[in-house]
Design a protein around this motif. Structure first.
Motif, mmCIF file in Angstrom:
data_model
loop_
_atom_site.group_PDB
_atom_site.id
_atom_site.type_symbol
_atom_site.label_atom_id
_atom_site.label_comp_id
_atom_site.label_asym_id
_atom_site.label_seq_id
_atom_site.Cartn_x
_atom_site.Cartn_y
_atom_site.Cartn_z
ATOM 1 N N ALA A 36 6.240 3.831 5.478
ATOM 2 C CA ALA A 36 6.696 4.310 4.511
ATOM 3 C C ALA A 36 7.759 3.899 3.443
ATOM 4 C CB ALA A 36 6.830 5.203 4.887
ATOM 5 N N MET B 123 6.032 2.065 17.956
ATOM 6 C CA MET B 123 6.625 2.928 18.356
ATOM 7 C C MET B 123 6.788 3.212 16.952
ATOM 8 S SD MET B 123 7.113 3.762 21.259
ATOM 9 C CE MET B 123 7.787 5.408 20.070
ATOM 10 N N THR B 124 7.102 2.712 15.504
ATOM 11 C CA THR B 124 6.960 3.031 14.420
ATOM 12 C C THR B 124 6.408 3.708 14.160
ATOM 13 O OG1 THR B 124 6.575 1.071 13.484
ATOM 14 C CG2 THR B 124 8.906 1.164 13.640
ATOM 15 N N ILE C 118 3.813 5.979 15.967
ATOM 16 C CA ILE C 118 3.955 6.546 16.743
ATOM 17 C C ILE C 118 4.434 7.279 15.722
ATOM 18 C CG2 ILE C 118 4.183 7.957 19.047
ATOM 19 C CD1 ILE C 118 1.670 6.392 18.518
ATOM 20 N N GLY C 119 5.926 7.318 15.126
ATOM 21 C CA GLY C 119 7.033 7.956 14.846
ATOM 22 C C GLY C 119 6.200 8.762 13.272
ATOM 23 N N ALA D 269 3.351 8.689 12.724
ATOM 24 C CA ALA D 269 1.667 9.030 12.875
ATOM 25 C C ALA D 269 1.179 10.653 13.179
ATOM 26 C CB ALA D 269 0.591 8.046 12.974
ATOM 27 N N VAL D 270 2.656 11.181 13.662
ATOM 28 C CA VAL D 270 2.743 12.337 14.360
ATOM 29 C C VAL D 270 1.565 13.275 13.199
ATOM 30 C CG1 VAL D 270 3.555 12.528 16.102
ATOM 31 C CG2 VAL D 270 4.610 13.076 14.049
ATOM 32 N N ALA D 271 2.455 13.344 12.001
ATOM 33 C CA ALA D 271 2.162 13.707 11.067
ATOM 34 C C ALA D 271 0.563 13.701 10.632
ATOM 35 C CB ALA D 271 2.463 13.418 9.320
ATOM 36 N N HIS E 187 -3.196 8.417 11.249
ATOM 37 C CA HIS E 187 -2.729 10.030 12.184
ATOM 38 C C HIS E 187 -4.413 9.778 13.124
ATOM 39 C CE1 HIS E 187 -2.274 13.351 13.808
ATOM 40 N NE2 HIS E 187 -3.461 13.556 13.695
ATOM 41 N N MET F 20 -4.480 7.011 15.920
ATOM 42 C CA MET F 20 -3.138 7.449 17.026
ATOM 43 C C MET F 20 -4.234 8.688 18.027
ATOM 44 S SD MET F 20 0.669 9.574 16.406
ATOM 45 C CE MET F 20 1.483 10.591 17.886
ATOM 46 N N VAL F 21 -4.707 9.823 17.479
ATOM 47 C CA VAL F 21 -5.294 10.284 18.334
ATOM 48 C C VAL F 21 -6.387 9.635 19.123
ATOM 49 C CG1 VAL F 21 -7.334 12.520 17.984
ATOM 50 C CG2 VAL F 21 -4.874 12.437 16.269
ATOM 51 N N TYR G 108 -4.584 8.007 22.116
ATOM 52 C CA TYR G 108 -4.180 8.517 22.821
ATOM 53 C C TYR G 108 -5.077 9.629 23.929
ATOM 54 C CZ TYR G 108 0.847 9.049 22.613
ATOM 55 O OH TYR G 108 2.343 8.200 22.000
ATOM 56 N N GLN H 93 7.840 16.752 8.940
ATOM 57 C CA GLN H 93 6.256 16.031 8.767
ATOM 58 C C GLN H 93 6.281 14.929 7.838
ATOM 59 O OE1 GLN H 93 4.833 19.064 5.426
ATOM 60 N NE2 GLN H 93 4.580 20.949 6.543
ATOM 61 N N MET I 84 10.804 13.760 16.801
ATOM 62 C CA MET I 84 10.139 12.826 17.174
ATOM 63 C C MET I 84 9.899 11.861 15.451
ATOM 64 S SD MET I 84 8.937 12.465 19.813
ATOM 65 C CE MET I 84 9.142 10.828 19.450
ATOM 66 N N GLY J 93 10.832 7.473 16.163
ATOM 67 C CA GLY J 93 10.040 6.446 15.469
ATOM 68 C C GLY J 93 10.913 5.903 14.098
ATOM 69 N N LEU K 262 1.093 16.582 18.956
ATOM 70 C CA LEU K 262 -0.601 15.776 18.869
ATOM 71 C C LEU K 262 -1.382 17.643 19.104
ATOM 72 C CD1 LEU K 262 -1.256 12.030 19.867
ATOM 73 C CD2 LEU K 262 -1.125 13.315 17.138
#
Lengths: 187, 187
Positions: A19, A94-95, A97-98, A100-102, A108, A111-112, A115, B15, B94, B98, B161
């Motif tokens: 972002a 790490m950036t 992951i932080g 893309a949890v959204a 996203h 990331m799913v 994992y 978010q 989180m 990140g 997740l």
DNA sequence: GTCTATAGAACGATAGAC
DNA sequence: GTCTATCGTTCTATAGAC
């Protein structure tokens, strides 16, 4: 050159996140104009896709089949050790992951999938070891797999803050404890 | 109202992250104009500071002194259980982690302090337990403390997740394994 | 304490020349 | 394959009225 632009994007996203990174920044770092960059990557999203593909290609944690007990766990220790020489790759991970949890984040889905893949590999290993008798029948497969992934992820954060942290050693310590607790004498 | 603006900022940053959140978005979510928001928080950075202060106030992992063996570890299990009812707080944490691994990020200093505090608390607990004889002398204090923090962090990612993951149960399992491996019979 | 108005810059993306 | 030029939007921040 497309290659230079991709490398610049990886470097910047690893440092600042997706972002916070602009196309203009990437173009400048690659030594071309924003429009020159747009020729190779028509949108910022397309650039992100290429970055993620490149990351997956460099990440060696592929589903491997080995009959050695706990081999997937030992392999993660090996990956951790190798990652200690690849700060850019760890920071990018790490950036991402932080951010893309959204659920709405363009990475996203990546990331799913990531994992799901890693957890499946560890679960499969444990279940196979149980059938071979090298892991106890009452071992909590799900908890062990999720703990291993948590350790891997969390240690990378701490290592990014302080590179004197020996990720591989801490991870190896935990893996040894898992083996002592849930392995059988057959090992 | 300042309170509403702060709540809106927490929600949005949780978010989307800090970089992806604009002052205009926060103002709209709070039901005021961007200039109205600017009255309470003259800069985006000031808003971030208030968000972090609010987060720290809600986070109960304070340095506590207990003479129960492993009490700091048991307390983290308790925090994990409570966090399973606080998605906003976990998501905010989180996304901040990140982004703030980057040394130039405005929340980087906050992040460094946070990890130093938590790690110190766990190390102190382990060393005190060693002196009381409830933790083995040869226990790798540093590795155990860092593993615990990694588990806590990594499980929050996985829980975000998939909320069906029982963070507290997985963490309790690992703490039990630590106690079996490094605790003495005195416990 | 909230507003309108606006400055000044950066954003992603596109069109078309070379 | 890279460029100039530019569109329309959004950004943070400030000045000043109410």
């Amino acid at each position: 050159m497309r290659e230079a632009a991709l490398r610049a994007a990886i470097e910047l996203i690893a440092q600042q996140g997706y972002a916070a990174t602009s196309m203009a920044q990437v173009a400048a770092a690659a030594g071309i104009s924003p429009s020159g960059l747009a020729h190779h990557f028509p949108s910022k999203n397309a650039l992100l896709g290429a970055v993620l593909d490149h990351r997956d290609a460099e990440d060696t944690f592929v589903r491997e089949r080995s009959h050695e007990p706990w081999s997937a766990f030992d392999h993660m220790v090996h990956v951790a050790r190798r990652n200690m020489g690849r700060r850019r790759l760890v920071a990018l991970y790490m950036t991402m992951i932080g951010e893309a949890v959204a659920p709405e984040h363009p990475a996203h889905a990546w990331m799913v999938r990531h994992y799901a893949d890693v957890l499946d590999t560890l679960r499969d290993q444990l279940r196979a070891d149980q059938q071979r008798g090298t892991v106890r029948e009452d071992a909590p497969v799900e908890a062990i797999a999720r703990s291993m992934v948590s350790l891997m992820d969390g240690l990378q954060v701490q290592w990014l803050l302080d590179e004197s942290v020996d990720m591989a050693a801490v991870l190896a310590e935990s893996v040894a404890a898992m083996k002592r607790t849930w392995g059988t004498e057959l090992v």
